[in-house]
Design a protein around this motif. Structure first.
Motif, PDB file in Angstrom:
ATOM      1  N   GLN A 185       0.804  -1.229   0.000  1.00  0.00           N
ATOM      2  CA  GLN A 185       0.000   0.000   0.000  1.00  0.00           C
ATOM      3  C   GLN A 185       0.837   1.279   0.000  1.00  0.00           C
ATOM      4  O   GLN A 185       0.303   2.377  -0.204  1.00  0.00           O
ATOM      5  CB  GLN A 185      -0.957  -0.003   1.193  1.00  0.00           C
ATOM      6  N   ARG A 186       2.122   1.159   0.228  1.00  0.00           N
ATOM      7  CA  ARG A 186       3.044   2.292   0.135  1.00  0.00           C
ATOM      8  C   ARG A 186       4.354   1.805  -0.463  1.00  0.00           C
ATOM      9  O   ARG A 186       4.814   0.702  -0.172  1.00  0.00           O
ATOM     10  CB  ARG A 186       3.338   2.924   1.519  1.00  0.00           C
ATOM     11  N   ARG A 230      -1.159   4.423  -8.161  1.00  0.00           N
ATOM     12  CA  ARG A 230      -0.238   3.334  -8.482  1.00  0.00           C
ATOM     13  C   ARG A 230       0.465   3.626  -9.806  1.00  0.00           C
ATOM     14  O   ARG A 230      -0.190   3.863 -10.817  1.00  0.00           O
ATOM     15  CB  ARG A 230      -0.990   2.002  -8.581  1.00  0.00           C
ATOM     16  N   TRP A 272       4.692   0.994  -7.907  1.00  0.00           N
ATOM     17  CA  TRP A 272       4.876   1.903  -6.773  1.00  0.00           C
ATOM     18  C   TRP A 272       3.507   2.425  -6.354  1.00  0.00           C
ATOM     19  O   TRP A 272       2.685   2.751  -7.202  1.00  0.00           O
ATOM     20  CB  TRP A 272       5.770   3.079  -7.178  1.00  0.00           C
ATOM     21  N   GLN A 273       3.252   2.503  -5.045  1.00  0.00           N
ATOM     22  CA  GLN A 273       1.972   3.045  -4.587  1.00  0.00           C
ATOM     23  C   GLN A 273       2.178   4.217  -3.627  1.00  0.00           C
ATOM     24  O   GLN A 273       2.998   4.152  -2.710  1.00  0.00           O
ATOM     25  CB  GLN A 273       1.113   1.957  -3.928  1.00  0.00           C
ATOM     26  N   ARG A 274       1.415   5.266  -3.882  1.00  0.00           N
ATOM     27  CA  ARG A 274       1.377   6.439  -3.011  1.00  0.00           C
ATOM     28  C   ARG A 274      -0.013   6.517  -2.381  1.00  0.00           C
ATOM     29  O   ARG A 274      -1.022   6.372  -3.074  1.00  0.00           O
ATOM     30  CB  ARG A 274       1.643   7.709  -3.824  1.00  0.00           C
ATOM     31  N   GLY A 275      -0.056   6.760  -1.071  1.00  0.00           N
ATOM     32  CA  GLY A 275      -1.337   6.841  -0.385  1.00  0.00           C
ATOM     33  C   GLY A 275      -1.673   8.254   0.061  1.00  0.00           C
ATOM     34  O   GLY A 275      -0.992   9.225  -0.269  1.00  0.00           O
ATOM     35  N   ASN A 286       4.148   8.228   3.327  1.00  0.00           N
ATOM     36  CA  ASN A 286       4.615   7.872   1.994  1.00  0.00           C
ATOM     37  C   ASN A 286       6.135   7.974   1.954  1.00  0.00           C
ATOM     38  O   ASN A 286       6.685   9.038   2.248  1.00  0.00           O
ATOM     39  CB  ASN A 286       4.007   8.809   0.948  1.00  0.00           C
ATOM     40  N   TYR A 323      -1.694  12.871  -7.602  1.00  0.00           N
ATOM     41  CA  TYR A 323      -2.619  12.284  -6.621  1.00  0.00           C
ATOM     42  C   TYR A 323      -3.744  13.262  -6.310  1.00  0.00           C
ATOM     43  O   TYR A 323      -4.930  12.931  -6.372  1.00  0.00           O
ATOM     44  CB  TYR A 323      -1.853  11.915  -5.348  1.00  0.00           C
ATOM     45  N   THR A 375     -11.984   3.960 -10.445  1.00  0.00           N
ATOM     46  CA  THR A 375     -10.581   4.053 -10.836  1.00  0.00           C
ATOM     47  C   THR A 375     -10.446   5.088 -11.936  1.00  0.00           C
ATOM     48  O   THR A 375     -11.250   5.116 -12.866  1.00  0.00           O
ATOM     49  CB  THR A 375     -10.070   2.695 -11.359  1.00  0.00           C
ATOM     50  N   THR A 380       4.218  12.923  -8.348  1.00  0.00           N
ATOM     51  CA  THR A 380       3.197  11.947  -7.953  1.00  0.00           C
ATOM     52  C   THR A 380       2.253  12.531  -6.900  1.00  0.00           C
ATOM     53  O   THR A 380       1.056  12.219  -6.900  1.00  0.00           O
ATOM     54  CB  THR A 380       3.822  10.629  -7.449  1.00  0.00           C
ATOM     55  N   ILE A 432      -5.412   5.407  -3.447  1.00  0.00           N
ATOM     56  CA  ILE A 432      -4.058   4.976  -3.807  1.00  0.00           C
ATOM     57  C   ILE A 432      -3.751   5.402  -5.241  1.00  0.00           C
ATOM     58  O   ILE A 432      -4.562   5.209  -6.142  1.00  0.00           O
ATOM     59  CB  ILE A 432      -3.942   3.437  -3.714  1.00  0.00           C
TER      60      ILE A 432
END
Length: 320
Positions: free
Chosen positions: A80-81, A176, A103-106, A122, A139, A206, A135, A174
């Motif tokens: 998740q991060r 991604r 890669w995931q940014r929350g 993050n 987001y 999404t 990013t 998230i």
């Protein structure tokens, strides 16, 4: 192959348009989400220049040595991060992992008390400062666009237009960044290995910012795979399972996949950046009373968003 209703809609018609334009947008997105679960959206508020830079910094991150990328992999965060390496995620019910790394940014919580367990920091990529900045900006812009789209969806469902706001502001969304890596020798991979196996998304909606190559396909009601191509800088938007549950299948979370290219193109990378708009974990996904009737009896048991996310992360191999 049957015609598939994936309309191209202009978000400005909803946010800045006349009453008639706004109503047309609401009905068009509702009809498409009821029939196929997909639309493409123009005038979403992200400039072509920012999208171009996004793909530059994403490529730069994945071009780094494996040892550098793995510094940012934290298995305890269930993907998740930060970075998730090759061979980790698979489609639900699939036996073979997808041919990708990501890669995931929350969420960055603002103005509320929160738990670091629920919202870990993050990680910052020290080698690429612009990666962190771009990013973060993407987001926020996709979250803003998603909130507007949810207002249109709420209106279509005859709810208060701000119905989703209390759940998605500071929600568990998230961003991604995906790298479908090159395969130099196709014979070395499993015959059933694909870039992204057939699946449905977990979240409410999404928002996908283009992709560097074709490959996204949606499964039609007739059982055919239909390729989706965004127009220029448009974003592709689809319904996730949480919204399908909430609406008792009135809005469709449609199965989709990313297919492998022809053998000679498997040596080329493909990049893709979806934004998974999630609500807070506490949101009830119990089907709306207005979506339940004698003709459409309730299908799903009551879950919270957090319970459902936890179940699905285990099914796709990111959580033990």
């Amino acid at each position: 192959m049957a015609l598939v209703n994936i309309p191209r809609l202009d978000l400005l018609q909803f946010t800045k348009g006349s009453d008639a334009e706004r109503q047309a947008f609401i009905q068009n997105i509702g009809k498409a989400f009821n029939e196929t679960g997909f639309v493409t959206i123009a005038n979403h508020g992200i400039s072509p220049e920012l999208i171009s830079e996004l793909y530059q910094v994403v490529k730069a991150f994945f071009d780094q040595p494996e040892a550098v990328k793995r510094k940012y992999e934290f298995p305890e965060l269930a993907g998740q991060r930060g970075y998730t390496s090759k061979g980790k995620e698979k489609a639900k019910d699939a036996n073979t992992p997808d041919l990708k790394e990501f890669w995931q940014r929350g969420q960055t919580i603002v103005g509320e008390e929160y738990s670091k367990t629920d919202f870990p920091d993050n990680p910052l990529v020290h080698e690429l400062p612009r990666f962190n900045q771009v990013t973060a900006e993407i987001y926020k812009k996709l979250e803003d666009a998603g909130r507007e789209l949810l207002k249109a969806i709420a209106s279509y469902l005859e709810l208060d237009r701000n119905f989703f706001e209390q759940y998605v502001i500071n929600g568990n969304s998230i961003l991604r960044a995906i790298h479908y890596f090159p395969i130099d020798n196709v014979e070395t991979i499993s015959p059933d290995a694909v870039r992204a196996g057939a699946h449905e998304d977990i979240n409410l909606i999404t928002l996908l910012i283009g992709a560097s190559a074709d490959g996204l396909e949606v499964l039609t009601k007739e059982g055919d795979w239909f390729p989706i191509k965004a127009h220029g800088e448009d974003i592709v938007v689809n319904v996730g399972d949480m919204l399908q549950r909430l609406t008792n299948n009135k809005l469709k979370s449609t199965t989709h996949r990313v297919v492998n290219p022809p053998k000679e193109q498997m040596r080329n990378s493909r990049y893709s950046v979806p934004f998974f708009l999630h609500p807070k974990s506490s949101m009830s996904l119990a089907s709306l009373e207005t979506c339940i009737s004698d003709d459409y009896p309730k299908i799903y048991e009551d879950y919270t968003a957090g319970q459902y996310l936890d179940e699905r992360l285990r099914e796709i191999g990111l959580k033990m």
